[in-house]
Design an enzyme around this catalytic site. Structure first.
Site, PDB file in Angstrom:
ATOM      1  N   ASN A  32       0.859  -1.187   0.000  1.00 24.21           N
ATOM      2  CA  ASN A  32       0.000   0.000   0.000  1.00 24.21           C
ATOM      3  C   ASN A  32       0.896   1.239   0.000  1.00 24.21           C
ATOM      4  O   ASN A  32       0.791   2.118   0.853  1.00 24.21           O
ATOM      5  CB  ASN A  32      -0.966   0.003   1.200  1.00 24.21           C
ATOM      6  CG  ASN A  32      -2.037   1.072   1.050  1.00 24.21           C
ATOM      7  OD1 ASN A  32      -2.245   1.902   1.909  1.00 24.21           O
ATOM      8  ND2 ASN A  32      -2.718   1.069  -0.080  1.00 24.21           N
ATOM      9  N   HIS A  34       3.071   4.547  -0.467  1.00 26.19           N
ATOM     10  CA  HIS A  34       2.820   5.973  -0.641  1.00 26.19           C
ATOM     11  C   HIS A  34       4.159   6.668  -0.877  1.00 26.19           C
ATOM     12  O   HIS A  34       5.215   6.017  -0.942  1.00 26.19           O
ATOM     13  CB  HIS A  34       2.068   6.541   0.577  1.00 26.19           C
ATOM     14  CG  HIS A  34       2.689   6.185   1.895  1.00 26.19           C
ATOM     15  ND1 HIS A  34       3.947   6.592   2.266  1.00 26.19           N
ATOM     16  CD2 HIS A  34       2.214   5.444   2.928  1.00 26.19           C
ATOM     17  CE1 HIS A  34       4.222   6.144   3.465  1.00 26.19           C
ATOM     18  NE2 HIS A  34       3.197   5.425   3.900  1.00 26.19           N
ATOM     19  N   HIS A  37       7.251   5.603   1.160  1.00 31.50           N
ATOM     20  CA  HIS A  37       7.953   4.389   0.715  1.00 31.50           C
ATOM     21  C   HIS A  37       8.807   4.678  -0.523  1.00 31.50           C
ATOM     22  O   HIS A  37       9.925   4.200  -0.648  1.00 31.50           O
ATOM     23  CB  HIS A  37       6.953   3.290   0.342  1.00 31.50           C
ATOM     24  CG  HIS A  37       6.102   2.811   1.480  1.00 31.50           C
ATOM     25  ND1 HIS A  37       4.752   3.060   1.559  1.00 31.50           N
ATOM     26  CD2 HIS A  37       6.410   2.082   2.578  1.00 31.50           C
ATOM     27  CE1 HIS A  37       4.263   2.509   2.654  1.00 31.50           C
ATOM     28  NE2 HIS A  37       5.243   1.904   3.290  1.00 31.50           N
ATOM     29  N   GLN A  61       3.202  -9.458  13.377  1.00 29.73           N
ATOM     30  CA  GLN A  61       3.278  -8.173  14.073  1.00 29.73           C
ATOM     31  C   GLN A  61       1.905  -7.545  14.331  1.00 29.73           C
ATOM     32  O   GLN A  61       1.824  -6.424  14.818  1.00 29.73           O
ATOM     33  CB  GLN A  61       4.203  -7.210  13.329  1.00 29.73           C
ATOM     34  CG  GLN A  61       3.691  -6.710  11.986  1.00 29.73           C
ATOM     35  CD  GLN A  61       4.755  -5.907  11.260  1.00 29.73           C
ATOM     36  OE1 GLN A  61       5.704  -6.446  10.713  1.00 29.73           O
ATOM     37  NE2 GLN A  61       4.617  -4.581  11.256  1.00 29.73           N
ATOM     38  N   ASN A 150      11.691   7.187   9.392  1.00 31.99           N
ATOM     39  CA  ASN A 150      11.816   7.673  10.769  1.00 31.99           C
ATOM     40  C   ASN A 150      10.463   7.797  11.463  1.00 31.99           C
ATOM     41  O   ASN A 150      10.408   7.993  12.669  1.00 31.99           O
ATOM     42  CB  ASN A 150      12.448   9.077  10.788  1.00 31.99           C
ATOM     43  CG  ASN A 150      13.946   9.025  10.558  1.00 31.99           C
ATOM     44  OD1 ASN A 150      14.559   7.968  10.634  1.00 31.99           O
ATOM     45  ND2 ASN A 150      14.529  10.172  10.263  1.00 31.99           N
ATOM     46  N   SER A 187       0.974   7.669   5.880  1.00 33.74           N
ATOM     47  CA  SER A 187       0.840   6.335   6.468  1.00 33.74           C
ATOM     48  C   SER A 187      -0.235   5.578   5.703  1.00 33.74           C
ATOM     49  O   SER A 187      -1.233   6.172   5.265  1.00 33.74           O
ATOM     50  CB  SER A 187       0.402   6.459   7.938  1.00 33.74           C
ATOM     51  OG  SER A 187      -0.092   5.216   8.399  1.00 33.74           O
ATOM     52  N   ARG A 189      -2.257   3.735   6.982  1.00 34.53           N
ATOM     53  CA  ARG A 189      -3.474   3.750   7.803  1.00 34.53           C
ATOM     54  C   ARG A 189      -4.251   5.065   7.691  1.00 34.53           C
ATOM     55  O   ARG A 189      -5.376   5.146   8.180  1.00 34.53           O
ATOM     56  CB  ARG A 189      -3.136   3.432   9.263  1.00 34.53           C
ATOM     57  CG  ARG A 189      -2.716   1.969   9.452  1.00 34.53           C
ATOM     58  CD  ARG A 189      -2.643   1.561  10.908  1.00 34.53           C
ATOM     59  NE  ARG A 189      -2.516   0.119  11.055  1.00 34.53           N
ATOM     60  CZ  ARG A 189      -1.365  -0.531  11.283  1.00 34.53           C
ATOM     61  NH1 ARG A 189      -0.233   0.144  11.365  1.00 34.53           N
ATOM     62  NH2 ARG A 189      -1.340  -1.845  11.426  1.00 34.53           N
TER      63      ARG A 189
HETATM   64  O1  PAF Z   1       7.197  -0.584   8.804  1.00 40.24           O
HETATM   65  C1  PAF Z   1       6.699  -1.559   8.208  1.00 40.24           C
HETATM   66  O2  PAF Z   1       6.046  -1.420   7.169  1.00 40.24           O
HETATM   67  C2  PAF Z   1       6.851  -2.945   8.800  1.00 40.24           C
HETATM   68  O3  PAF Z   1       6.806  -2.912  10.191  1.00 40.24           O
HETATM   69  C3  PAF Z   1       8.097  -3.688   8.304  1.00 40.24           C
HETATM   70  C4  PAF Z   1       9.379  -2.975   8.737  1.00 40.24           C
HETATM   71  C5  PAF Z   1       8.062  -3.804   6.804  1.00 40.24           C
HETATM   72  C6  PAF Z   1       8.139  -5.104   8.905  1.00 40.24           C
HETATM   73  O4  PAF Z   1       7.012  -5.836   8.545  1.00 40.24           O
END
Ligand code: PAF
Length: 285
Positions: A32, A34, A37, A61, A150, A187, A189
């Protein structure tokens, strides 16, 4: 851009690049994608010959009741964006490829202490999931460097400690948070915000800037600053999870000596759990 989904194909391709002495950067993501990234990919291209991006929504996670099932999966757009940005390889494995068939008895990587505070206190097990999957991705790719935003300040610190403790020969690069024009940190989200919540969301950043500016002007009653900010967030329609001023070195509570500080916050706005941070230097530290 090459797209692969198995570890054996990935290793074969990386082997070819390594044998010609190429420097490899890794950008781990959950997709996803943005502009934040894509900035990581751009930075990676500046520092390596080959850029590998992973897209893996890591079940380990996410806690029970969190948004693993509904987490946005946008593989087609992500692939196009990465290709346009000049990534060399997208690795998008299945859950079984990463964890096999017995996730309950899978080896876990835990960075103790720091994983249990702030986001780790509200999301038990979250950072074990992050450290485990990042460690596995590091072992699959064996990159020279890896880049992270960060915005996830605590995550970055967990990863840096893991790399140091496990003597992994990987350079970790933190990249500044990319923001909307009104200050909201990008984000995946943010997509959960309604139009009205989206209008309110930048208040989080505004309040954090206010705290940072008070610290920089010499205010040292951090409990008072945290309380004021929490009340302001509530007034702006947020349900704060935490609002905390910590040492930017190790996230410990800042005593009278600490001068490199970081303000960290997590707050719900409707369905979205927004996090952000800002570093601040206390002149009297
Ligand atoms: O920040 C994220 O998107 C995730 O926590 C990561 C570092 C890819 C681990 O799944």
């Amino acid at each position: 851009m090459i797209t692969l989904s198995t570890i054996s194909d990935l290793r074969q391709q990386i082997g070819l690049w390594r044998s010609s002495g190429e420097r490899i950067a890794l950008v781990p993501t959950m997709g996803n994608l943005h502009a934040g990234h894509l900035t990581l990919v751009r930075r990676a291209r500046e520092q390596a010959d080959r850029v590998i991006v992973t897209i893996f929504v890591n079940p380990m996670q996410f806690g029970a009741g969190e948004d693993f099932d509904s987490y946005p999966r946008t593989m087609e757009q992500d692939t196009a964006a990465l290709s346009a940005e000049g990534a060399d390889l997208l690795f998008a494995p299945s859950v079984t490829q990463v964890y096999g068939n017995n996730r309950e008895q899978h080896t876990q990587v835990e960075v103790p202490g720091i994983s249990d505070i702030l986001c780790g206190a509200s999301r038990p097990g979250h950072f074990v999931g992050v450290a485990t999957v990042v460690c596995k991705l590091f072992n699959m790719v064996q990159p020279d460097l890896a880049l992270f935003g960060n915005k996830d300040f605590q995550q970055l610190m967990v990863i840096r400690l893991m790399v140091k403790d496990l003597c992994l020969p990987i350079e970790i690069i933190g990249v500044p948070t990319v923001r909307e024009d009104d200050g909201l940190a990008l984000s995946s989200r943010n997509g959960y915000l309604t139009a009205e919540e989206r209008q309110q969301a930048p208040e989080l950043r505004r309040i954090m800037l206010e705290t940072a500016s008070a610290i920089q002007s010499g205010e040292r009653d951090y409990a008072k600053l945290e309380k004021k900010a929490t009340q302001e967030l509530e007034k702006a329609g947020f349900s704060p999870d935490y609002y905390s001023i910590r040492s930017a070195v190790d996230l410990s509570d800042p005593g009278d000596e600490a001068c490199d500080l970081v303000v960290l916050a997590a707050a719900y706005l409707g369905k979205a759990r927004l996090i952000d941070n800002i570093q601040a230097h206390s002149p009297s530290g």
